[in-house]
Design a protein around this motif. Structure first.
Motif, PDB file in Angstrom:
ATOM      1  N   PHE B  11      12.424   4.986   1.566  1.00 47.32           N
ATOM      2  CA  PHE B  11      11.571   3.791   1.621  1.00 47.32           C
ATOM      3  C   PHE B  11      11.618   3.028   0.294  1.00 47.32           C
ATOM      4  O   PHE B  11      11.836   1.812   0.259  1.00 47.32           O
ATOM      5  CB  PHE B  11      10.126   4.215   1.945  1.00 47.32           C
ATOM      6  N   LEU B  33       7.043  -3.397  -8.107  1.00 50.72           N
ATOM      7  CA  LEU B  33       6.859  -2.586  -6.896  1.00 50.72           C
ATOM      8  C   LEU B  33       5.555  -1.792  -6.942  1.00 50.72           C
ATOM      9  O   LEU B  33       4.919  -1.596  -5.902  1.00 50.72           O
ATOM     10  CB  LEU B  33       8.065  -1.659  -6.696  1.00 50.72           C
ATOM     11  N   GLN B  35       2.801  -2.871  -8.330  1.00 52.76           N
ATOM     12  CA  GLN B  35       1.798  -3.872  -7.948  1.00 52.76           C
ATOM     13  C   GLN B  35       1.873  -4.176  -6.461  1.00 52.76           C
ATOM     14  O   GLN B  35       0.855  -4.310  -5.785  1.00 52.76           O
ATOM     15  CB  GLN B  35       2.007  -5.161  -8.736  1.00 52.76           C
ATOM     16  N   PHE B  36       3.102  -4.245  -5.977  1.00 48.55           N
ATOM     17  CA  PHE B  36       3.310  -4.552  -4.555  1.00 48.55           C
ATOM     18  C   PHE B  36       2.646  -3.494  -3.675  1.00 48.55           C
ATOM     19  O   PHE B  36       1.957  -3.815  -2.696  1.00 48.55           O
ATOM     20  CB  PHE B  36       4.819  -4.614  -4.273  1.00 48.55           C
ATOM     21  N   ILE B  39      -1.240  -3.869  -4.011  1.00 47.23           N
ATOM     22  CA  ILE B  39      -1.786  -5.088  -3.383  1.00 47.23           C
ATOM     23  C   ILE B  39      -1.708  -5.011  -1.872  1.00 47.23           C
ATOM     24  O   ILE B  39      -2.628  -5.410  -1.161  1.00 47.23           O
ATOM     25  CB  ILE B  39      -1.012  -6.338  -3.871  1.00 47.23           C
ATOM     26  N   ASN B  40      -0.596  -4.483  -1.371  1.00 48.41           N
ATOM     27  CA  ASN B  40      -0.379  -4.516   0.078  1.00 48.41           C
ATOM     28  C   ASN B  40      -0.707  -3.192   0.772  1.00 48.41           C
ATOM     29  O   ASN B  40      -0.211  -2.929   1.868  1.00 48.41           O
ATOM     30  CB  ASN B  40       1.083  -4.892   0.369  1.00 48.41           C
ATOM     31  N   THR B  43      -1.774  -3.362   4.421  1.00 54.50           N
ATOM     32  CA  THR B  43      -0.728  -3.639   5.432  1.00 54.50           C
ATOM     33  C   THR B  43       0.244  -2.470   5.539  1.00 54.50           C
ATOM     34  O   THR B  43       0.727  -2.160   6.639  1.00 54.50           O
ATOM     35  CB  THR B  43       0.054  -4.908   5.016  1.00 54.50           C
ATOM     36  N   LEU B  44       0.525  -1.863   4.401  1.00 55.97           N
ATOM     37  CA  LEU B  44       1.544  -0.794   4.405  1.00 55.97           C
ATOM     38  C   LEU B  44       1.006   0.508   5.006  1.00 55.97           C
ATOM     39  O   LEU B  44       1.751   1.265   5.631  1.00 55.97           O
ATOM     40  CB  LEU B  44       2.029  -0.531   2.977  1.00 55.97           C
ATOM     41  N   THR B  47       1.715   1.447   8.724  1.00 58.76           N
ATOM     42  CA  THR B  47       3.140   1.738   8.963  1.00 58.76           C
ATOM     43  C   THR B  47       3.517   3.087   8.355  1.00 58.76           C
ATOM     44  O   THR B  47       4.196   3.897   8.992  1.00 58.76           O
ATOM     45  CB  THR B  47       4.013   0.636   8.335  1.00 58.76           C
TER      46      THR B  47
END
Lengths: 373, 309
Positions: B11, B33, B35-36, B39-40, B43-44, B47
């Motif tokens: 991943f 990444l 931070q990504f 932050i997300n 949403t992640l 999944t």
């Protein structure tokens, strides 16, 4: 499927516009070069075909707009008026009558005053200038700028400038044609009128082939003189007339027992010169605006706006607006200076204090395949 | 390696190689990444909690796995990067011109290499390394230093006449690079150095704290001339409050900030100024906030403008 079909039709229309512009130019060049009637007739037929095609296109677009209750929008905002002006009037006043006169083999003839008849002929020819409006139809279809705003503003300016030029020439030219003759055609038209008057007053001047020959040669506008179907004088042979003259190239008038065939080609040549002048001038205006104004608009309006939009939307975007030394006082660059001097420094300080993210180059959209969204 | 670690690696590998991150340095990618992921997370999470990934794991455990994998990816790239920078982009001959603890340039280099590995072991100092590594690795420092010495203006005067650096231009350039690489030691020795990222950055420090950090860093970098270590730490001081700080420290501060989020090869939009010119101009407006030397920024802005950088 429907979208693909519409896209296909739009491509066909664009192709037709390119072809009709070439056809319009070629038609006038053929008149100027004195091409044979057989060739010119082909172009008159194709001209009629194109006018019919664009009339159908306008009617279909209008019907579509009406069914969506947006006819007014189509006519005013989507340049529907150009579609109209470049189709129906041409079919009704120019190519339609020419087409039917070819089919019927009728020349311009009548019992009224010759000058009046010729004025109408000239006014009808004048309307052909409207064909140049199709240049605008193709222009609005071409995407020549990245920015929608640049595209729209340039199209608006080109449409305004070119249509003003074309309509002015058409309207003023028609008014002049219907009211008076001026310039180089004047002598030619006067000669035709004088020929009729002289034969009405002194029929004996053309009595017999010898007199008719002398008389005819003294009248450059007369190409044939007949007395009760008996040819007294012919400037050229029958074969020549058949090859180079078609309906519309001559007018037939009666003067007593005489029938006079007048050559109308000088008027057509004059009109073709004007058409070509207007066509090339319009093309020059359009190209000049595209080449000079579009980039100027982009540099002085849309580019700085797009830079500021990116700076406002993207946290990591920190490029300044470039302010040309020639236009620092333009409103847009005053805004750009405020963006550079106030907003960007503030944003930079804010970013440095906030490490919570946002100034990221990667977004969820970039990994949609990974997330299966 | 467990199945879960494999999945995390796959991943993260996809994220790491995402085209939108191309051109960024390993540390910049890592920071983005991290931070990504934070932050997300909303949403992640659904999944990554699905049967295809980690169905039986809590989100914090998943995040831990991903961060570990991310760190592994960055580390794999970092070691060769350090080596390349120290071997090919720098020369430590400048140390022979300075009062130091009688060691060869290669010993200084090896010790600095080890120190960089130490710095990258803590999150905050690791993040601070992004700017210096980018600046040295991309050759940006060389470009600017060459122009600085060619111009013979303020910065050159400060280096040569005020700081009295009696060495070649290339050696001064290497000195500035070394100063930049030592600079993250401030974050390394700062309290809370293990913090993972969120929260306010440590921008400026006090002279007292700088003295303590320099002392500690000097012990680790025993072969490096102390003046260089001190300048590296002092680069986190405010020039307005400390007008006698070394010009190499001032330059290191500016370049480190500049390169931290720099994207080499970034396309400049029509109607926008070039990347460096924009950055230096914005920095001029914020010079007090970051404690920069305004005159240096003016000159660097001029260089960027002259060269279209």
């Amino acid at each position: 499927m429907k979208k693909r079909f519409i896209s296909f039709l739009e491509t066909v229309v664009t192709l037709a516009i390119v072809l009709v512009l070439l056809q319009t130019m070629a038609e006038d060049i053929l008149v100027l070069s004195g091409a044979s009637w057989t060739i010119r007739r082909v172009f008159l037929f194709t001209g009629f075909g194109f006018d019919l095609f664009f009339t159908l296109e306008f009617l279909i677009r209008s019907w579509n707009a009406l069914s969506r209750r947006s006819f007014r929008r189509y006519i005013t905002r989507e340049n529907g008026w150009v579609d109209f002006a470049a189709s129906i009037p041409l079919l009704v006043f120019t190519s339609g009558p020419a087409f039917f006169s070819i089919l019927t083999g009728a020349a311009f003839a009548g019992s009224g005053a010759l000058i009046g008849l010729l004025k109408v002929v000239k006014a009808v020819r004048m309307a052909r200038v409207l064909r140049l409006l199709r240049l605008l139809k193709i222009f609005k279809r071409i995407r020549f700028a990245d920015s929608v705003m640049v595209q729209r503003h340039t199209v608006r300016i080109v449409t305004t400038a070119a249509s003003t030029l074309i309509f002015s020439v058409t309207i003023i030219g028609t008014v002049f044609a219907l009211t008076d003759y001026t310039g180089t055609e004047n002598a030619w038209m006067m000669d035709q009128s004088a020929a009729i008057v002289s034969l009405e007053e002194r029929p004996d001047w053309a009595a017999g082939p010898d007199n008719a020959e002398v008389w005819g040669k003294s009248r450059p506008s007369v190409m044939m003189l007949k007395d009760n179907d008996w040819t007294l004088y012919a400037r050229n042979s029958d074969d020549y007339f058949a090859e180079y003259f078609g309906p519309g190239d001559y007018a037939v008038r009666q003067a007593g027992s005489y029938a006079l065939w007048f050559d109308l080609k000088p008027s057509a040549v004059s009109q073709s010169k004007l058409n070509l002048t207007v066509f090339l001038s319009t093309l020059a205006v359009v190209l000049l605006i595209m080449v000079t104004y579009s980039p100027h608009f982009a540099i002085t309006i849309s580019d700085p706006v797009n830079v500021m939009i990116r700076g406002l939307k993207e946290k990591s975007y920190n490029l300044e607006v470039s302010i040309p030394s020639e236009y620092p006082d333009d409103d847009i660059f005053r805004l750009g200076a405020a963006y550079n001097d106030e907003y960007l420094p503030l944003k930079e300080r804010n970013n440095s204090e906030d490490t919570g993210g946002g100034a990221l180059d990667i977004s969820l959209d970039d990994i949609s395949d990974l997330l299966g969204t | 390696m467990s199945v879960e670690q494999d999945k995390a690696e796959i991943f993260v590998g996809r994220l790491w190689n995402n085209p939108s991150l191309s051109g960024l340095s390993p540390l910049q990618k890592e920071e983005q990444l991290l931070q990504f992921l934070e932050i997300n997370s909303g949403t992640l999470q659904p999944t990554l909690n699905s049967p295809a990934f980690f169905p039986d794991y809590s989100w914090s455990r998943i995040l831990e796995l991903l961060k570990q994998s991310l760190s592994d990816f960055a580390n794999k790239s970092l070691s060769p990067l350090y080596e390349a920078i120290l071997e090919k982009k720098m020369d430590f001959s400048f140390t022979v011109h300075m009062a130091h603890r009688s060691s060869s340039p290669s010993a200084v280099k090896n010790q600095l290499g080890g120190f960089l590995n130490t710095l990258s072991g803590r999150m905050n100092s690791r993040k601070e390394l992004a700017g210096p590594l980018m600046g040295v690795g991309t050759g940006m420092i060389d470009r600017y230093m060459e122009r600085i010495f060619k111009r013979q203006k303020y910065i050159s005067f400060e280096l040569r006449k005020v700081q009295r650096l009696k060495m070649s231009s290339n050696e001064v350039t290497d000195l500035v690079k070394a100063t930049m690489l030592i600079r993250p030691s401030v974050q390394f020795f700062a309290p809370g150095g293990q913090n993972s990222g969120s929260g306010r950055n440590l921008l400026l420090i006090s002279p007292t704290f700088a003295g303590k950090v320099a002392s500690e860093a000097g012990k680790t970098l025993s072969f490096m001339p102390y003046a260089v270590v001190k300048a590296g730490v002092n680069s986190a001081l405010s020039f307005q409050d400390n007008p006698y700080m070394e010009s190499t420290a001032r330059l290191a501060a500016v370049f480190s900030h500049r390169c931290r989020n720099m994207k080499p090869g970034m396309k400049v939009d029509r109607g926008a100024e070039s990347s460096d010119k924009s950055w230096f101009n914005v920095a001029r407006k914020n010079y007090k906030f970051y404690g920069f030397d305004l005159d240096m920024l003016m000159e660097l802005h001029g260089i960027a403008a002259e060269n279209g950088w």
